[in-house]
Design a protein around this motif. Structure first.
Motif, PDB file in Angstrom:
ATOM      1  N   SER A   1       0.865  -1.186   0.000  1.00 11.77           N
ATOM      2  CA  SER A   1       0.000   0.000   0.000  1.00 11.77           C
ATOM      3  C   SER A   1       0.893   1.225   0.000  1.00 11.77           C
ATOM      4  O   SER A   1       1.818   1.314   0.796  1.00 11.77           O
ATOM      5  N   ILE A   2       0.606   2.150  -0.902  1.00 11.51           N
ATOM      6  CA  ILE A   2       1.339   3.417  -0.971  1.00 11.51           C
ATOM      7  C   ILE A   2       0.300   4.522  -0.926  1.00 11.51           C
ATOM      8  O   ILE A   2      -0.627   4.541  -1.740  1.00 11.51           O
TER       9      ILE A   2
ATOM     10  N   ASN B   1      -2.387   9.317  -2.567  1.00 16.80           N
ATOM     11  CA  ASN B   1      -2.216   9.586  -3.988  1.00 16.80           C
ATOM     12  C   ASN B   1      -3.213  10.678  -4.355  1.00 16.80           C
ATOM     13  O   ASN B   1      -4.410  10.431  -4.260  1.00 16.80           O
TER      14      ASN B   1
ATOM     15  N   LEU C   1       0.768  12.043  -4.121  1.00 17.24           N
ATOM     16  CA  LEU C   1       1.792  11.870  -3.099  1.00 17.24           C
ATOM     17  C   LEU C   1       2.030  13.160  -2.326  1.00 17.24           C
ATOM     18  O   LEU C   1       2.008  14.240  -2.888  1.00 17.24           O
TER      19      LEU C   1
ATOM     20  N   THR D   1       5.657  10.159   1.993  1.00 17.87           N
ATOM     21  CA  THR D   1       4.678   9.181   1.530  1.00 17.87           C
ATOM     22  C   THR D   1       4.881   7.888   2.301  1.00 17.87           C
ATOM     23  O   THR D   1       6.012   7.456   2.513  1.00 17.87           O
ATOM     24  N   ARG D   2       3.787   7.278   2.720  1.00 21.01           N
ATOM     25  CA  ARG D   2       3.843   6.049   3.517  1.00 21.01           C
ATOM     26  C   ARG D   2       3.753   4.831   2.599  1.00 21.01           C
ATOM     27  O   ARG D   2       2.853   4.742   1.770  1.00 21.01           O
ATOM     28  N   ILE D   3       4.692   3.908   2.768  1.00 23.14           N
ATOM     29  CA  ILE D   3       4.706   2.648   2.019  1.00 23.14           C
ATOM     30  C   ILE D   3       4.588   1.519   3.031  1.00 23.14           C
ATOM     31  O   ILE D   3       5.412   1.404   3.932  1.00 23.14           O
TER      32      ILE D   3
ATOM     33  N   LEU E   1      12.669  -0.929  -3.705  1.00 16.84           N
ATOM     34  CA  LEU E   1      11.801   0.138  -4.196  1.00 16.84           C
ATOM     35  C   LEU E   1      12.519   0.859  -5.334  1.00 16.84           C
ATOM     36  O   LEU E   1      13.648   1.304  -5.169  1.00 16.84           O
TER      37      LEU E   1
ATOM     38  N   TYR F   1       8.610   5.392   5.370  1.00 16.94           N
ATOM     39  CA  TYR F   1       8.189   6.743   5.019  1.00 16.94           C
ATOM     40  C   TYR F   1       9.209   7.310   4.036  1.00 16.94           C
ATOM     41  O   TYR F   1      10.366   7.499   4.380  1.00 16.94           O
TER      42      TYR F   1
ATOM     43  N   PHE G   1       6.048   3.635  -9.664  1.00 20.34           N
ATOM     44  CA  PHE G   1       6.642   2.926  -8.534  1.00 20.34           C
ATOM     45  C   PHE G   1       6.714   1.440  -8.866  1.00 20.34           C
ATOM     46  O   PHE G   1       5.764   0.867  -9.395  1.00 20.34           O
TER      47      PHE G   1
END
Length: 149
Positions: free
Chosen positions: A72-73, A76, A78, A82-84, A96, A121, A134
């Motif tokens: 989950s990213i 959006n 962004l 941004t939290r991954i 990544l 992050y 991504f």
């Protein structure tokens, strides 16, 4: 006697080398909280300083559905950072890769996974506004999605 009080609840998460106190703001009966504490605990103490009185303190550790890898990213478009969120991977790391609209790789990062899980992050201050592609690769899992900055 009442069945519920709206109040903050302190939780002390511990393992052999680390501990972290998290206070959840309990506002309704039966509420569920998700917290990333940064390590895997083996113990949780509810109200460690014994300020509250309760009949039965219980905790339950819930894990994502086993065998279903997920990335989950968000958000959006962004924002910085941004939290991954990477879950249930059968590997120790995830790679990544971020490409700009011209196809140039602008980010390459290896993210360590603990028990197949990571919360990362990503700082975006160096990325210009625009469209980004991504890619996340972990073991046999492949993730690809476009995002707007």
């Amino acid at each position: 006697s009442v069945s519920f009080f709206e109040m903050p609840v302190p939780l002390l998460f511990k393992n052999a080398t680390q501990q972290k106190l998290v206070t959840v703001n309990n506002t309704q009966n039966g509420e569920t909280f998700l917290e990333n504490i940064g390590f895997i605990p083996d113990t949780v103490l509810i109200d460690p300083e014994l300020w509250m009185i309760s009949k039965n303190n219980t905790t339950q550790k819930l894990s994502p559905e086993q065998g279903i890898a997920e990335v989950s990213i968000f958000p959006n478009p962004l924002t910085d950072p941004t939290r991954i969120l990477i879950q249930d991977m059968n590997a120790n790391t995830a790679q990544l890769l971020i490409y700009n609209a011209a196809g140039q790789r602008v980010v390459q990062k290896n993210i360590p996974l603990v028990n197949g899980y990571a919360e990362y992050y990503l700082p975006l201050y160096a990325l210009a506004k625009g469209m980004y592609h991504f890619r996340i690769v972990s073991g046999n899992y492949r993730y690809a999605k476009q995002f707007i900055r």
